[in-house]
Scaffold this active site. Sequence first.
Site, short mmCIF file in Angstrom:
data_model
loop_
_atom_site.label_atom_id
_atom_site.label_comp_id
_atom_site.label_asym_id
_atom_site.label_seq_id
_atom_site.Cartn_x
_atom_site.Cartn_y
_atom_site.Cartn_z
N HIS A 257 1.12 9.99 -4.52
CA HIS A 257 0.46 9.74 -3.99
C HIS A 257 -0.19 8.68 -5.33
O HIS A 257 -0.31 7.20 -4.78
CB HIS A 257 -1.06 10.68 -3.35
N GLU A 258 -0.25 8.98 -6.13
CA GLU A 258 -1.19 8.39 -7.41
C GLU A 258 -0.26 7.72 -7.43
O GLU A 258 0.22 6.46 -8.44
CB GLU A 258 -1.76 8.79 -8.61
N HIS A 261 -0.32 4.08 -6.29
CA HIS A 261 -0.56 3.27 -6.43
C HIS A 261 -0.14 2.42 -7.53
O HIS A 261 -0.23 0.93 -8.16
CB HIS A 261 -2.12 3.30 -7.32
N GLU A 287 -3.04 1.48 -0.53
CA GLU A 287 -3.46 2.75 -0.12
C GLU A 287 -1.84 2.96 1.00
O GLU A 287 -1.03 4.11 1.23
CB GLU A 287 -4.42 3.33 1.08
#
Length: 493
Positions: A257-258, A261, A287
């Site tokens: 997930h990170e 980003h 996101e």
Amino acid sequence: MSMEQLKRRLGQVSDLRAAEGLMSWDQETHMPSEAAQVRGVQMATLAGLAHEIFTNAQTGMLLEDAQAGDETDQAIVRVARRDYERATKLPTSFVEEQTRARNEAHHAWVDARKNSSYATFAPHLTRMMDLARRQADLLGYQEHPYDALMDAYEPGMRASQVRAVFADLRDRTLPLVRRIVDSADAADYSVLERPFPAEAQKAFAWRVAGEAFGLQPLFARQDESAHPFQTNFSRSDLRITTRVEPYWPACLFGTWHEAGHAMYERGVAGRWERTPVSRGASLGVHESQSRMFENLLGRSRPFWNRYFPQLAQAAPEVAAGLDPETLYRAVNRVSPSMIRVEADEVTYNFHVMLRFELELALLEGSLQVADLPEAWNARMNEYLGLTPRNDAEGVLQDVHWSAGLIGYFPTYTLGNLLSVQLLEAAQQDGTVAAGVQQAEYGPLLAWLAENVHQHGRSLTPEELTLKATGRPLSADPYVAYLHRKYGDIYNLS
């Protein structure tokens, strides 16, 4: 000449904010606990200096006089002018006070979460909500004070629009949740808590983040923190964090997930460096990238067909007796749960709706801070049929309110919607589609860099969505994706 002067000034502001960001990253990863109070003063000083330089009348004059030539300069002036008009409404003293309060609230939250003691955090939340109301009043708004706060994260979005989107999404996905919960499900989910050594978790997650998603030690690093996050101080200095738990998917999917980003920030064109354009278009767009990497790719069949052998090598006890299909079904389990960051794709948005509704009530004053845990638990029971056993499992689980990030939570669901819309648009390119089916994401990353990442803030979220996908943001692709994927997994007619 004024354009060059403007760029120098914007570069100074960017550098000061990067230094403040580095201090913030350090306090959440490596800083000794005794340094907390002094660190708050240091960060407030940097925030105040950056604000003073940016909001100085000289900046306004440079913005007026700047002779923006090419599209790059025009975008820099346009975005800087918008930020300037917003920032000049906030006195430096207020910015410094808010920074100090955030630092104190963060450390209070860490202790409160550790001890599951909401009462010790409540005074800090009261202060953060008071500051949020003052900020909304200083910034101004037409419909609702929430709009002024959310505009910092999702420019142009209003609470009334979010309410409508959430109501539509709730009506179309809650029946799916209930059908899944009522279905016969004989899968063995204990595999998700099989022994997986902490260092092996982190090493596997990091290796895949590099191989699959392009995150490399040359420009990025990973550490641990109480709440996973991504920050960066330039496109060449990306930091992500994770946390390790017995429930090992939290580390793996949190890392990926990170990574989403981070790769967004990496892909912003270098010509925007040290200017206000050198960030993601909005947190909703941001996101969309992290949720795409985490869920649309990381929880897909092709992904586990490709990476299961590496998992088996990294964690033999986890993989024993499993195959890629079994693991695919396990990591896509739908089950109402307490923790937002560990929630499945189908129930995740209900966690966001809950927080959005509570933020509105706190900001309006219809809900008192002292009554928040009770209101939280009631909504958890209404939406997901669960009641938290303690404050750490409930109202204290997220870092956002301690950081004063009021108006942030809706961007998570907006990002979910956009993630599917972008991936579907990307797969109109046959090379991208073939790559996704083989878990070879190079073509997709190139498409995202070209159509999303490179633009930074030079396009608004609405402009970027329309340019990349050919239509405005819609919940339709996301809802169809959920019904298609989980109808297959749970054998729903």
